[in-house]
Scaffold this motif. Structure first.
Motif, PDB file in Angstrom:
ATOM      1  N   ARG A 112      41.619  99.255 -55.448  1.00 26.18           N
ATOM      2  CA  ARG A 112      39.980  99.516 -55.113  1.00 26.18           C
ATOM      3  C   ARG A 112      40.207 100.012 -54.189  1.00 26.18           C
ATOM      4  O   ARG A 112      39.123 100.638 -53.736  1.00 26.18           O
ATOM      5  CB  ARG A 112      40.767  97.771 -54.156  1.00 26.18           C
ATOM      6  CG  ARG A 112      39.932  98.039 -52.685  1.00 26.18           C
ATOM      7  CD  ARG A 112      38.606  96.911 -53.221  1.00 26.18           C
ATOM      8  NE  ARG A 112      39.078  95.914 -54.050  1.00 26.18           N
ATOM      9  CZ  ARG A 112      39.093  95.136 -52.987  1.00 26.18           C
ATOM     10  NH1 ARG A 112      38.704  94.615 -51.534  1.00 26.18           N
ATOM     11  NH2 ARG A 112      39.623  93.480 -53.987  1.00 26.18           N
ATOM     12  N   ARG A 715      33.111  91.164 -56.032  1.00 26.29           N
ATOM     13  CA  ARG A 715      33.208  93.051 -55.649  1.00 26.29           C
ATOM     14  C   ARG A 715      32.052  93.697 -55.331  1.00 26.29           C
ATOM     15  O   ARG A 715      31.982  94.025 -53.953  1.00 26.29           O
ATOM     16  CB  ARG A 715      33.647  93.584 -56.294  1.00 26.29           C
ATOM     17  CG  ARG A 715      34.592  95.000 -55.955  1.00 26.29           C
ATOM     18  CD  ARG A 715      34.921  95.702 -56.852  1.00 26.29           C
ATOM     19  NE  ARG A 715      35.003  95.728 -57.720  1.00 26.29           N
ATOM     20  CZ  ARG A 715      34.876  95.081 -59.046  1.00 26.29           C
ATOM     21  NH1 ARG A 715      36.269  94.008 -59.441  1.00 26.29           N
ATOM     22  NH2 ARG A 715      34.464  95.968 -59.981  1.00 26.29           N
ATOM     23  N   THR A 724      32.870  88.586 -48.413  1.00 23.95           N
ATOM     24  CA  THR A 724      32.525  88.079 -49.444  1.00 23.95           C
ATOM     25  C   THR A 724      31.101  87.082 -49.413  1.00 23.95           C
ATOM     26  O   THR A 724      30.793  86.578 -48.060  1.00 23.95           O
ATOM     27  CB  THR A 724      33.931  86.992 -49.516  1.00 23.95           C
ATOM     28  OG1 THR A 724      34.388  86.405 -48.109  1.00 23.95           O
ATOM     29  CG2 THR A 724      35.079  88.534 -49.849  1.00 23.95           C
TER      30      THR A 724
END
Length: 733
Positions: A112, A715, A724
């Protein structure tokens, strides 16, 4: 029933019924015994294999991602122009480094966040900013299992080995801005060759959730170990890691182990990166399968054994009655009842009749194949080979030639043709067939073989048959060909040779290679054909007419013979076929090898050629792109098809008949945004609406907006909205 039984004993059908009954009983007995003994090993083998495949899939995917980390490390070692600097001395160099890091971060589905530190500087760099090393270790990235001093020491370490730190929670405003509230596995690697720089990779727990996913009923726990330490685990029940490490040290093979009083199947595999991948599955899964299977075997034997006797009786009676009926169909005498010999004789007669019918059908299919072969009705060599297999002709890797026969006789015509086909059928390592050309009172044969000597031998036999059976007989042959799409050219060569029968000695085979005719290059140079091709490609109707007129004038001046005229016609039509762009058939209505004999004058040639050119120009798509409408069409197509997972910029460019570069430039100039970003925005806006207005699952929404992988969708949605999908739905419902 007694009468039938007595009659059965006197006939051979009784012995077939008895043998059948004994065989069925033996099969049931042996099958039950075999299944009972063999089932355990089979299920256990499947159990072992399923665990190996499960673990191998995890290992392969993770090792591939570890290799990506190694590749990035070595690439950074080669990027000297953007590394090894102090921010205080080269502040502008940080921008170049951030851009360099950005390309790795945006395409990775593994880590990430990616950080870079030069050991002689006090700053770490991400793809968007820089941060002081002390602030990063003490406040910006607070690790659950590592203190600030350890973090700083690891950042400046010049260890050549990959360092991996177990999964742990991380806090701190700076790092949470990038990865949110999640647990991470930390990877550190010094950059060769001097190892004065360090790359730090933050891998979120969501990656390992998707990698090590297991159903609850599988009772399986997965572990990844590095340097004798459990780095990541996903467990169905709590496991003693120390005891697990001891078991792995004893033996790395797949085996049954006992842990915390429970039996497990332990599977261990070693990755190229040095990591160990381990899986523990409860043996109760295997035992449950064995118990279920055993009951299934017992039940199957009971089900099969009880009705078997009744079934044998019923089948025996039905078989006897059917035998009697078949005898009655084959013999009208009433006393005929259970004689299998009579049935065998009747079936033999039917088989012979069916073979004769199949032989006649095969002859029709071969006739159709030869006709289509000469007409060039096949698209390519692969289609020719496929169709030849359907008619039982072996022509792969063969040379071939075309044979034309001209004959005149009051009798023996069919007899001679049959003899010739028999010669071809009996010839070893040769195949072929012959048909009658009714319109020209000729016969046409095509012979295929890998050996020219074999073809020549067969030609001699065919010529002898023709001379013996016909009052007047002429045979002409083409040159040898290898390309199976040149059937029409071979026919034209044989026909050209046949047209010279008055100039040649027809008491021997007339060969195309022996026919004398002018130089085709001098009759019609390539420049004339090139001029016609360019006019067709530019869709210049006037230019096409001029090119056709020039070709006609040239041929008129050279005054070619009829055979030469036909060959030139065939060459020109082949040039036109190369410009034919329509997907469906159509040009064969003009290019048909059997109609070339109609071209007896230059005017005939002109008419046929103009018609073919007209069809070609209509078939060619418009190549000029309307730049003013290009972007509008692209936007409309993306709005209509954004839900298709296969929609990419390359596919969009193909749809618009332009290159990907043209699409990107025109779209960015008019819309101020890249087309790929515009498509992503469309998908994200549709996803936002579906999250608020429907109860669809996240995976269903992901598929409906064009993402096959829901983790990729999650993502990108978070990057687009800052939340999210689940968080966004909760806030707006």
């Amino acid at each position: 029933m007694k009468k039938i039984w007595r009659e059965l004993k006197s006939q051979n059908v009784f012995y077939y019924i008895a043998a059948f009954s004994i065989i069925v009983i033996l099969i049931i007995t042996v099958l039950g015994s075999y299944l009972y003994r063999f089932y355990y090993r089979t299920i256990y083998t499947d159990f072992l294999v399923s665990n190996e495949e499960h673990l191998r899939w995890e290992m392969n995917r993770h090792e591939n991602d570890i290799q990506i980390i190694n590749d990035i490390v070595y690439q950074m070692g080669l990027a000297a122009e953007v590394t090894k600097f102090k921010l205080s001395e080269k502040p502008l160099a940080a921008l170049q480094l951030e851009k360099h890091l950005f390309q790795y971060t945006t395409v990775s589905q593994f880590f990430r966040l990616l950080l870079y530190q030069y050991h002689e500087d006090d700053y770490l760099y991400s793809s968007t900013t820089s941060v002081d090393s002390d602030y990063f270790a003490e406040q910006g990235c607070v690790m659950e299992r590592m203190d600030a001093q350890t973090v700083k020491e690891e950042l400046s370490s010049e260890s050549k080995e990959l360092r991996v730190f177990p999964e742990q929670s991380v806090s701190g405003f700076w790092v949470q801005k990038y990865i949110g509230n999640s647990r991470i596995v930390l990877y550190m690697q010094a950059i060769p060759p001097k190892f004065q720089e360090t790359l730090v990779f933050f891998v979120p727990d969501t990656y390992y959730d998707s990698l090590m996913i297991n159903e609850a009923e599988d009772l399986r726990s997965d572990f990844i170990l590095y340097d004798n330490e459990v780095i990541v685990s996903r467990e169905s029940s709590e496991t003693d890691h120390a005891a697990l490490l001891e078991l792995i040290k004893e033996s790395g093979e797949q085996r049954q182990v006992k842990l915390d009083g429970e039996k497990y199947l332990l599977t261990v595999q070693q990755g190229d990166s040095g990591m160990l991948y381990c899986s523990l599955q409860d043996m109760d899964i295997f035992y449950d399968k064995i118990v279920t299977g055993q009951w299934g075997i017992i039940g199957m034997l009971i089900i099969c054994a009880i009705p078997t006797a009744l079934l044998l009786v019923v089948l025996s009676r039905k078989m006897a009655l059917k035998v009697r009926k078949m005898n009655q169909l084959l013999d009208s005498q009433e006393e005929t009842n259970y004689n299998l010999n009579s049935i065998e004789n009747g079936i033999q007669m039917l088989v012979e009749a069916n073979e004769q019918k199949e032989k006649e059908n095969l002859q029709l299919k071969k006739t159709r194949f030869i006709r289509n072969f000469i007409r060039n009705d096949f698209k390519n060599q692969e289609e020719v080979l496929q169709e030849s297999e359907k008619v039982s002709m072996e022509i792969k890797n063969s040379e071939y030639l075309t044979v034309l026969l001209g004959e005149r006789s009051d009798s023996n015509e069919n007899k001679a043709h049959t003899k010739m086909l028999e010669v071809i059928a009996q010839a070893a390592h040769l195949d072929g067939y012959g048909i009658h050309l009714v319109s020209s009172s000729q016969s046409l044969f095509v012979l295929f073989s890998e050996s020219r000597d074999r073809i020549e031998e067969t030609l001699g036999m065919l010529f002898s048959i023709g001379k013996d059976c016909y009052e007047e007989f002429v045979m002409s042959v083409s040159n040898y060909h290898k390309d199976l799409t040149e059937g029409s050219a071979a026919y034209l060569e044989a026909d050209t040779a046949f047209d010279n029968r008055f100039l040649q000695d027809n008491n021997k085979i007339i060969r195309f290679e022996d026919v004398a005719f002018g130089d085709t290059v001098n009759v019609l140079p390539d420049s004339y054909l090139q001029k016609l091709r360019q006019a067709l490609r530019s869709r210049d109707k006037a230019g096409v007419e001029r090119a056709v007129e020039d070709i006609c004038m040239r041929m008129t001046k050279k005054s070619p013979s009829l055979p030469m005229f036909r060959l030139l016609y065939n060459d020109i039509i082949h040039v036109l076929i190369s410009e034919w762009k329509a997907e469906s058939a159509g040009l064969e209505s003009i290019y048909n090898v059997f109609t070339l004999s109609q071209c007896l004058t230059i005017q005939d040639f002109n008419d046929f050629l103009c018609e073919a050119c007209s069809m070609i120009m209509k078939s060619r798509p418009e190549e000029n792109v309307d730049r003013s409408r290009l972007v509008e069409e692209a936007v409309h197509y993306m709005e209509e098809n954004f839900s298709r997972t296969e929609l990419t910029m390359s596919a969009l460019a193909d749809y618009l008949h332009i290159s990907s570069v043209t699409l990107a430039v025109e779209f960015k100039n008019k819309m101020g945004i890249r087309p790929s970003d515009y498509l992503a925005n469309l998908r994200m806006e549709q996803a936002r609406e579906l999250l608020v207005t429907t109860n669809m699952l996240i995976r269903e929404i992901s598929l409906s907006v064009g993402y096959e992988d829901d983790h990729v969708f999650t993502r990108r949605f978070k990057k687009y909205t800052g939340k999210t999908p689940g968080q966004y739905r909760e806030e707006h419902m």
